[in-house]
Design an enzyme around this catalytic site. Structure first.
Site, mmCIF file in Angstrom:
data_model
loop_
_atom_site.group_PDB
_atom_site.id
_atom_site.type_symbol
_atom_site.label_atom_id
_atom_site.label_comp_id
_atom_site.label_asym_id
_atom_site.label_seq_id
_atom_site.Cartn_x
_atom_site.Cartn_y
_atom_site.Cartn_z
ATOM 1 N N SER A 199 0.846 -1.189 0.000
ATOM 2 C CA SER A 199 0.000 0.000 0.000
ATOM 3 C C SER A 199 0.878 1.233 0.000
ATOM 4 O O SER A 199 2.031 1.199 0.460
ATOM 5 C CB SER A 199 -0.893 0.004 1.246
ATOM 6 N N TYR A 238 -3.168 -0.494 10.738
ATOM 7 C CA TYR A 238 -2.982 -0.912 9.344
ATOM 8 C C TYR A 238 -1.690 -0.329 8.778
ATOM 9 O O TYR A 238 -0.904 -1.036 8.134
ATOM 10 C CB TYR A 238 -4.182 -0.454 8.521
#
Length: 335
Positions: free
Chosen positions: A142, A155
């Site tokens: 990501s 996260y």
């Protein structure tokens, strides 16, 4: 592209979102797919998608946060489908909330699934690939592996950890002159069911920070990375590169900008009940299938020039120089 022989591919988090779209795409090549996820309904529907597209499906119900279940899934995949050629780590869970509103046991669970799940999957793959001297591991990363944002501390921490772990492992594989390859695909905001699945203590419905891309864009990038694992990473979506550059050029300015805009940017105007449990402890697709897409179809892009640019490294380098000044100027203007 010439027709390639079917491969044995393992996908974690295969029942929804990016994993689901990737399973469909690889099935169209005729690959044999071991589909790892927790939800019965989602797994069954994904297996049907794979079979319909021309692939071979082996649904495996397993929790990637448990290394024993991951190891057993890998053994089952090889026993029923043959030696694993590609392992794609993709599964995750999270909580949308300020850090001080995430319980320690929740943070631990997120880390076990979203970070250690990649560690366990990578180890299970390497235990089988290294003796054969062949195989590819794709880590679905990501933009948040490089830049943390508010409301996603667990996260972001996991994605940063995956980045560091993968870099260290890549060096070790190079030292050993191994032919096993590991690569990362850094994702932008993607329209997946996660924004309705994950636990959220927000009073409004969570959303990805625009621009948003469809999961099929992510699937194309993962397929390409699996075919060309010699590159250390691929970036998907212009926002991924802009975030990286802005963080490198003006990190303090970006901190203040995200402090002011990051909360609103991750919420829609729709109300949300913060007591909803989410999928932290139980799968959201055990009884009902949710497919690959989230609720943002009207806003999600089906193409990204950044994926093409990332596949041509020289162009990415040239483009990064031009973007650096623009990203820094934008961050200063909005600070």
């Amino acid at each position: 592209m010439p027709q390639q022989a079917p491969r044995t591919v393992v996908i974690t988090g295969a029942s929804g979102g990016i994993g689901r779209a990737t399973a469909r795409r690889l099935a169209a090549r005729g690959d044999r797919l071991a589909l790892i996820a927790r939800g019965d309904a989602g797994l069954a529907a994904t297996a049907e998608d794979v079979t319909r597209a021309g692939g071979t499906a082996l649904p495996i119900k397993a929790d990637v946060g448990d290394h024993r279940e991951v190891g057993a899934a890998a053994a089952q995949a090889e026993a029923e489908l043959g030696p694993i050629d590609v392992w794609i780590n993709n599964a995750f869970t999270s909580v949308f909330a300020p850090f001080t509103r995430i319980d320690p046991v929740e943070f631990q669970r997120i880390t076990e699934v979203t970070y250690l799940g990649y560690v366990y999957g990578t180890r299970a793959a390497l235990d089988r690939m290294l003796p054969r001297g062949h195989g590819t591991i794709v880590q679905v990363g990501s933009a948040l592996a490089y830049r943390g944002i508010p409301l996603q501390s667990a996260y972001c921490g996991a994605k940063h950890a995956i980045q560091g772990f993968t870099e260290a492992l890549r060096c070790e594989l190079l030292h050993e002159h191994s032919r096993v390859r590991v690569t990362m695909v850094q994702m932008p905001a993607v329209n997946t069911p996660q924004f309705g699945w994950v636990r959220s203590r927000l009073t409004r419905h969570a959303q990805p920070v625009p621009p948003i891309f469809q999961p099929e864009v992510a699937a194309r990038a993962i397929e390409y990375a699996a075919d060309h694992p010699q590159r250390r990473e691929y970036w998907v979506g212009g926002s991924t590169v802009a975030t990286l550059i802005a963080n490198a050029v003006a990190p303090g300015v970006l901190d203040r900008y995200l402090a002011r805009t990051g909360y609103a940017a991750q919420q829609t105007d729709q109300p949300h009940d913060p007591r909803t449990p989410g999928n932290l402890w139980k799968p959201a697709d055990d009884e009902a299938d949710h497919g690959a897409h989230g609720v943002f179809d009207q806003r999600a892009h089906r193409r990204t020039p950044q994926l093409w640019a990332s596949q041509h490294h020289v162009l990415v380098t040239l483009g990064a120089t031009a973007l650096a000044g623009a990203a820094a100027a934008l961050a200063r203007r909005r600070a």
